[in-house]
Design a protein around this motif. Structure first.
Motif, short mmCIF file in Angstrom:
data_model
loop_
_atom_site.label_atom_id
_atom_site.label_comp_id
_atom_site.label_asym_id
_atom_site.label_seq_id
_atom_site.Cartn_x
_atom_site.Cartn_y
_atom_site.Cartn_z
N PHE A 1 0.84 -1.20 0.00
CA PHE A 1 0.00 0.00 0.00
C PHE A 1 0.88 1.25 0.00
O PHE A 1 0.65 2.20 -0.77
N ALA A 2 1.88 1.27 0.86
CA ALA A 2 2.75 2.45 0.96
C ALA A 2 3.58 2.65 -0.30
O ALA A 2 3.85 3.80 -0.69
N LEU A 3 4.00 1.57 -0.96
CA LEU A 3 4.80 1.72 -2.16
C LEU A 3 4.05 2.47 -3.26
O LEU A 3 4.63 3.30 -3.97
N VAL A 4 2.77 2.16 -3.43
CA VAL A 4 2.04 2.76 -4.55
C VAL A 4 1.39 4.09 -4.20
O VAL A 4 0.97 4.82 -5.10
N THR A 5 1.30 4.42 -2.93
CA THR A 5 0.66 5.68 -2.54
C THR A 5 1.60 6.66 -1.87
O THR A 5 1.33 7.87 -1.84
N GLY A 6 2.69 6.15 -1.28
CA GLY A 6 3.56 6.99 -0.48
C GLY A 6 3.04 7.25 0.91
O GLY A 6 3.69 7.95 1.70
#
Length: 570
Positions: A64-69
């Motif tokens: 989740f964090a990889l694609v949204t920051g």
């Protein structure tokens, strides 16, 4: 009641945390009650995602964090759940991925002195001396919440650490009595806990690097994870084109440079040979890379000038690390590239060798591309990883995100997918297998309009706990395509053994403890756990139709699909 748990959930909301990937236990009554109360009264709280396995939950937060920051929260049960996070902790730390892990703790009273006091036998057994110490070596920050009266400040401070370069996971814990504490409403300004602004090159460093680049005859840029910031990719493209510099990805964990660009020199992993682009460079600019080369088999020329710019140039959590760089800088890659470009503009530097350098690297790129095309065109009845990846490539569009945990096929997947869009392909950045399923799930939850492909070796697939992954995919309407590159075993340990003992006993042995033959029914596991569409492919002529049908199922039926593709035996 307004409790510490109420304030904790509010703090997550204030920080932009939209999901809590939770594996609940006996230490979470206060949080369960606070979530239920918020729902009953219509107050916004992060979406609670039930994760039957902790590593899957943390891997989902990672994806989740990889694609949204945006960092998400992971909720686990005391020290047992903390340990069950397993390799996901390593992957988040080594991949520099922001997230907040919160664990409960055994109650610290036992005679009913406070709400939440011990009332189950397990609370004595699960009480340990240093629960935070289990993960301290992997966290950017860890602390224990001791009162609800400053719990928001604790949460925001932890996330400030997590979101500041070099980013990474953080860990908080709190006992039941603390999380049950009734407190006055907490109102704070979240803007006081912003991440540290991206660092820039110092003025003398800008001039030194720009001058060296201007005089280089054959500059090469090496990177691994610059593309985790999608804004850095176009900066790198403009910079490389101005210099006529080649771009080499070393152990990439993101799409750092368009793979169809004529200056792209491919990606290197554990190949036991000297990289020609690296050998021919007279200047190497290393941007955001943990392993820019493996000195025992491939390295720059001794005469090459090396400059290193990185969000983590000291590799503070790596006991052994060094490269022979003339200058080393802690800086954000996108910022540094803009600074260097502006310096070249100011000086009016005419990069006179750019045309010759460009021609050199374009010729290397054409040779590489022809070699890859030949591998895809190879005939035979048995599926090859190259032909399989090429078939998958034909279904990749601008709405596709790819998870790569191919291990011995890492390079094949990057080579033959030919991704060109920032934010389109990711590896974990770490070395603990089993990330692929949870990561794909988290990416789909973050971007429900996207199609997610997870490409993994059979060993990685087994590590990923598919029974949990595909139950969650169906439960939360997050379907994705899982392709298993099945060579019936762990090929990488075999390759490692042969690299050290090419003529040893293991090289002549039929069995060295890495085979899964006959393998489990990989696709069937997903079908049983989450109703996934399942297909096994054993012939090369069945690849195209199987991939096409799997993609159709995911996109049109909104149902997960698993392709178990039998490659040549390891």
């Amino acid at each position: 009641m307004y409790t510490a748990s109420t304030a904790f959930l509010e703090a997550l909301n204030e920080a932009g945390v939209s999901h809590i990937f939770a594996n609940l236990g006996s230490d979470h009554p206060a949080l369960i009650e606070a979530v239920a109360e918020a729902r009953a009264k219509g107050r916004a709280v992060p979406t609670l995602v039930t994760c039957p396995n902790e590593m899957v939950g943390m891997s989902a937060a990672h994806g989740f964090a990889l694609v949204t920051g945006r960092p998400q929260a992971v909720l686990v049960h005391v020290e047992c759940g903390t340990q069950a996070l397993a390799g996901a902790v390593h992957n988040a730390a080594k991949g520099r991925v922001p997230m907040l892990v919160f664990a409960g703790a055994s109650p610290f009273t036992q005679e009913g002195e406070l709400t939440g006091s011990r009332n189950e036998f397990i609370q004595w057994i699960q009480d340990v001396f240093d629960q935070r110490g289990i993960v301290r070596g992997y966290m950017k920050y860890d602390n224990e919440i001791r009162t609800g009266r400053n719990i928001k400040q604790m949460v925001h401070r932890a996330l400030q650490f997590s979101r500041s370069d070099p980013k990474g996971p953080v860990y908080l814990m709190g006992a039941r009595e603390v999380m049950e504490e009734e407190i006055a409403d907490l109102l704070i300004d979240p803007a006081a806990w912003q991440p540290i602004a991206p660092a820039a090159l110092p003025p003398d460093g800008v001039e030194a690097v720009a001058e060296a680049l201007g005089g280089a005859r054959r500059p090469l840029i090496v990177t691994s994870y610059l593309g985790r910031n999608p804004a850095a990719v176009p900066e790198l493209v403009r910079f490389a084109e101005r210099l006529g510099a080649g771009v080499l990805e070393s152990v990439p964990s993101a799409m750092n440079f368009p793979h169809d660009h004529p200056l792209y020199q491919g990606n290197q992993w554990n190949e036991p040979r000297q990289n020609p682009a690296l050998a021919s460079a007279d200047l190497v600019l290393v941007l955001d890379s943990d392993v820019p080369w493996i000195p025992a088999v491939s390295r720059p020329s001794p005469e090459a000038a090396i400059f290193h710019v990185d969000v983590d140039p000291l590799k503070e959590n790596m006991p052994l690390w060094y490269i022979a760089a003339k200058r080393v800088f802690r800086a954000d890659a996108a910022t540094a590239l803009r600074q260097l470009g502006a310096a070249l503009d100011r000086s009016g530097t005419d990069v006179g060798s750019a045309a010759a350098s460009r021609a050199h690297y374009e010729a290397l790129a054409r040779t590489r591309r022809a070699e890859l095309d030949a591998l895809e065109a190879a005939e035979g009845d048995v599926p090859t990883p190259e032909r399989l990846t090429a078939a998958i490539r034909r279904h990749v569009d601008d709405g596709t995100i790819v998870v790569n945990e191919g291990i011995s096929n890492y390079h094949t997947i990057f080579n033959h997918l030919r991704m060109s869009r920032p934010g389109s392909i990711f590896a974990s950045g770490g070395g603990s297998l089993g990330w692929c399923g949870g990561a794909a799930l988290g990416m789909k939850l973050a971007c429900p309009e996207k199609t997610v492909f997870s490409l993994a070796g059979d060993g990685s697939y087994m590590f990923s706990v598919p029974s949990s992954v595909f139950w969650m995919a169906r439960q939360y309407d997050a379907p994705f395509l899982q392709v298993v590159y099945n060579n019936r075993g762990w090929k990488s340990p075999k390759l490692s053994a042969l690299a050290v003992h090419p003529d040893g006993y293991a090289s002549r042995a039929n069995e060295i403890g890495v085979s899964f033959d006959p393998p489990p029914d990989y696709a069937g596991i997903a079908a049983a756990a989450g109703g996934a569409w399942a297909c096994k492919v054993e012939r090369a002529d069945a690849i195209e139709s199987a991939v096409a049908e799997a993609v159709r199922v995911v996109r049109e039926e909104r149902r997960s699909a698993v392709l178990d593709v039998w490659l040549p035996h390891l």
